[in-house]
Enzyme design. Structure first.
Site, PDB file in Angstrom:
ATOM      1  N   HIS A  51       1.112  -1.484  -0.283  1.00 37.34           N
ATOM      2  CA  HIS A  51      -0.338  -0.259  -0.144  1.00 37.34           C
ATOM      3  C   HIS A  51       0.931   0.991  -0.071  1.00 37.34           C
ATOM      4  CE1 HIS A  51      -3.946   2.153   1.837  1.00 37.34           C
ATOM      5  NE2 HIS A  51      -3.356   2.868   0.836  1.00 37.34           N
ATOM      6  N   ARG A  72       2.387   8.068  -6.943  1.00 37.76           N
ATOM      7  CA  ARG A  72       1.394   9.711  -7.487  1.00 37.76           C
ATOM      8  C   ARG A  72       2.397  10.017  -8.904  1.00 37.76           C
ATOM      9  NH1 ARG A  72      -1.873  10.897  -3.576  1.00 37.76           N
ATOM     10  NH2 ARG A  72      -1.040  11.236  -1.247  1.00 37.76           N
ATOM     11  N   LYS A 124      -8.927  -1.306  -6.374  1.00 39.36           N
ATOM     12  CA  LYS A 124      -9.323  -0.890  -5.168  1.00 39.36           C
ATOM     13  C   LYS A 124     -10.654   0.069  -5.457  1.00 39.36           C
ATOM     14  CE  LYS A 124      -8.210   1.429  -0.840  1.00 39.36           C
ATOM     15  NZ  LYS A 124      -6.718   2.653  -1.240  1.00 39.36           N
ATOM     16  N   HIS A 183     -10.775   0.449   1.152  1.00 42.68           N
ATOM     17  CA  HIS A 183     -10.762   1.344   1.908  1.00 42.68           C
ATOM     18  C   HIS A 183     -11.963   1.178   2.245  1.00 42.68           C
ATOM     19  CE1 HIS A 183      -9.751   5.922   3.186  1.00 42.68           C
ATOM     20  NE2 HIS A 183     -10.623   5.191   3.678  1.00 42.68           N
ATOM     21  N   ASP A 235       0.548   2.658   3.540  1.00 44.53           N
ATOM     22  CA  ASP A 235       0.011   3.902   3.197  1.00 44.53           C
ATOM     23  C   ASP A 235       0.349   4.860   3.102  1.00 44.53           C
ATOM     24  OD1 ASP A 235      -1.997   4.924   2.132  1.00 44.53           O
ATOM     25  OD2 ASP A 235      -3.154   5.356   4.447  1.00 44.53           O
ATOM     26  N   HIS A 283       2.736  14.328   0.598  1.00 44.13           N
ATOM     27  CA  HIS A 283       1.862  15.654   0.949  1.00 44.13           C
ATOM     28  C   HIS A 283       3.271  16.488   1.328  1.00 44.13           C
ATOM     29  CE1 HIS A 283      -1.651  14.300  -0.225  1.00 44.13           C
ATOM     30  NE2 HIS A 283      -2.078  13.485   1.103  1.00 44.13           N
ATOM     31  N   ALA A 332      -4.862  14.730   3.701  1.00 43.85           N
ATOM     32  CA  ALA A 332      -4.832  13.970   4.677  1.00 43.85           C
ATOM     33  C   ALA A 332      -3.445  13.049   4.035  1.00 43.85           C
ATOM     34  CB  ALA A 332      -5.842  13.224   4.697  1.00 43.85           C
TER      35      ALA A 332
HETATM   36  O1  DOR Z   1      -4.661   9.898   4.373  1.00 47.09           O
HETATM   37  C1  DOR Z   1      -4.567   9.504   3.424  1.00 47.09           C
HETATM   38  N1  DOR Z   1      -4.446   9.678   2.312  1.00 47.09           N
HETATM   39  N2  DOR Z   1      -5.495   8.697   3.243  1.00 47.09           N
HETATM   40  C2  DOR Z   1      -6.336   7.877   2.145  1.00 47.09           C
HETATM   41  O2  DOR Z   1      -7.044   6.820   1.944  1.00 47.09           O
HETATM   42  C3  DOR Z   1      -5.340   8.731   1.086  1.00 47.09           C
HETATM   43  C4  DOR Z   1      -4.201   9.091   0.991  1.00 47.09           C
HETATM   44  C5  DOR Z   1      -3.973   9.761  -0.215  1.00 47.09           C
HETATM   45  O3  DOR Z   1      -3.620   9.795  -0.848  1.00 47.09           O
HETATM   46  O4  DOR Z   1      -2.911  10.561   0.516  1.00 47.09           O
HETATM   47 ZN    ZN Z   2      -3.806   4.702   0.503  1.00 44.71          ZN
END
Ligand code: DOR
Ligand code: ZN
Length: 410
Positions: A54, A58, A138, A173, A282, A286, A300
């Site tokens: 996971h 990008r 997904k 998810h 995950d 960012h 997030a």
């Molecule tokens: O916190 C998260 N960021 N949860 C997600 O489901 C997507 C991910 C993202 O792609 O930034």
């Molecule tokens: Zn994710």
């Protein structure tokens, strides 16, 4: 053929002194092996590379956050040799053409790349043909970066049915949107809804980023009644809780949100009881500028791919986890779930190898971060047990010898 000599190998659940010989595959494990390239492995441990099922790599229109090259460098430096990328890119990975372009870009990365296909309202009829191009699918039932959320229950049914026909794993998810406490509180209900769909249609299900005790227990019950389901937890749910989010704000804004201290302790307990299938990051890069915004406006997600095996190696050093458990959740179980000839040190499997020095201790600093996002939620932590050489398909991709052990090589 390369031979790592006089090293300690973790194979078949135990440590033994041996040499390991490999080209793109592991060819031999034993005493006094010969080969044209000899490397000294004394005092080191050889583990199978971690398989992170996971990550958000990008690239495309968001390559300012991360691209396949930077993702790959970050991954292998931490001991992750295989990464499965999520489809909530810009544009999303929902057609054959875009998935092919994404795979082309991934081929520039030092890590083995696998790709999940995205599911939208529009492409459900094409999922069967898309299945030939992807390594899984997904589905997002709750808020995410990008625009891939589907909330319509009748669409959920046709998606579970169609993906079951493809025999691919459907990663879901499950958690709803909303205020953090609400999402945490309802996780087990949301997971229950998805388990029922998988049961009804015979879909191979993988639940991503499970955060709570009740959510985990719900899945363990379903496993007990022989449902074809696996699930993952993420390092940030092992190291942080809702209290940390309140302190650090947008930096720890994550979907699903950080849960309670009780949940965190339960996840550690479940790891030690061999109840967790997979640990995946995950990895959601960012930039520093984006995460410096207010809680409401910041995106997030936290990066993590660079430090997953290291966080767990440190836990092994601290007797919070056994090496066997680390290798199970990072390598063996993900390889089995996705049918990869990897994840163990056995003759004939891919030579994705991580050479670890269990005594190297380093503090994570912002300066050492290789991910393009340029920060880590684990900054300041002092960890013991780091990869010193990493091989992907037999090729050395990280290690002091090739000069990738410092920031200058970025
Ligand atoms: O916190 C998260 N960021 N949860 C997600 O489901 C997507 C991910 C993202 O792609 O930034
Ligand atoms: Zn994710």
């Amino acid at each position: 053929m390369t031979v790592l000599q006089n090293t300690t190998i973790f194979a078949d659940g135990r440590l033994s002194k041996a040499d390991i010989a490999f080209d793109e595959k592991i060819r031999a494990i034993g005493a006094s092996l010969s080969g044209d390239e000899k490397l000294d492995g004394s005092g080191k441990l050889v583990l199978p590379g971690a398989i992170d099922v996971h990550v958000h790599a990008r690239d495309l229109n968001q390559s300012y956050k991360e691209d396949w090259r930077s993702l790959g460098r970050a991954a292998v430096a931490g001991g992750v040799t295989t990464a499965f990328a999520m489809p909530n890119t810009d544009p999303p990975l929902d057609t054959v053409e875009i998935v092919r372009e994404y795979r082309r870009r991934a081929s520039a990365a030092p890590v083995n790349a696998f790709i999940y296909g995205g599911i939208t309202r529009e492409n459900i009829a094409q999922l069967v043909s898309l299945a030939n191009e992807v390594d899984g699918f997904k589905l997002y039932l709750g808020e995410t970066t990008g625009n891939l959320v589907i909330r319509n229950k009748s669409l959920h049914r046709s998606i579970f049915k169609t993906v079951a026909q493809t025999k691919r794993v459907l990663a879901v998810h499950a958690q709803r949107d909303g205020a953090p406490a609400i999402v945490t509180q309802h996780e087990s209900d949301d997971i229950g809804y998805v388990l029922d769909l998988a049961d009804a249609y015979g879909t191979k299900l993988h639940l991503v980023h499970v955060t709570t005790r009740r959510g985990t227990e719900k899945i363990l019950e379903a496993k007990h009644s022989k449902l074809d389901v696996t699930f993952e937890i993420c390092p940030h749910y092992l190291f942080f809780t809702d209290r940390d989010r309140k302190e650090r704000g947008a930096w720890l804004k994550i979907n699903p949100p950080l849960a309670t201290e009780e949940d965190r302790e339960f996840l550690w307990w479940a790891l030690r009881e061999n109840l967790i299938d997979i640990v995946a990051t995950d990895h959601a890069p960012h930039t520093v500028a984006e995460k410096s915004l207010s809680y409401e406006r910041a995106p997030a997600g936290v990066p993590g791919v660079e430090y997953m095996p290291v966080l767990l190696l440190d836990a092994v050093n601290n007797k919070k986890l056994s090496l066997d458990q680390l290798v199970a959740v990072c390598s063996v179980n993900p390889a089995r779930r996705f049918g990869l000839a990897k994840g163990e040190l056995s003759i004939g499997l891919d030579a994705d190898l991580v050479v670890v020095d269990m005594n190297v201790e380093k503090r994570i600093t912002r300066e050492m971060v290789r991910s393009k996002c340029g920060w880590s939620p684990y900054e300041g932590m002092r960890l013991r047990g780091w990869p010193v050489m990493v091989f992907v398909g037999g090729r050395l991709v990280h290690g002091a010898e090739i000069g990738t052990d410092d920031r200058a090589s970025r």
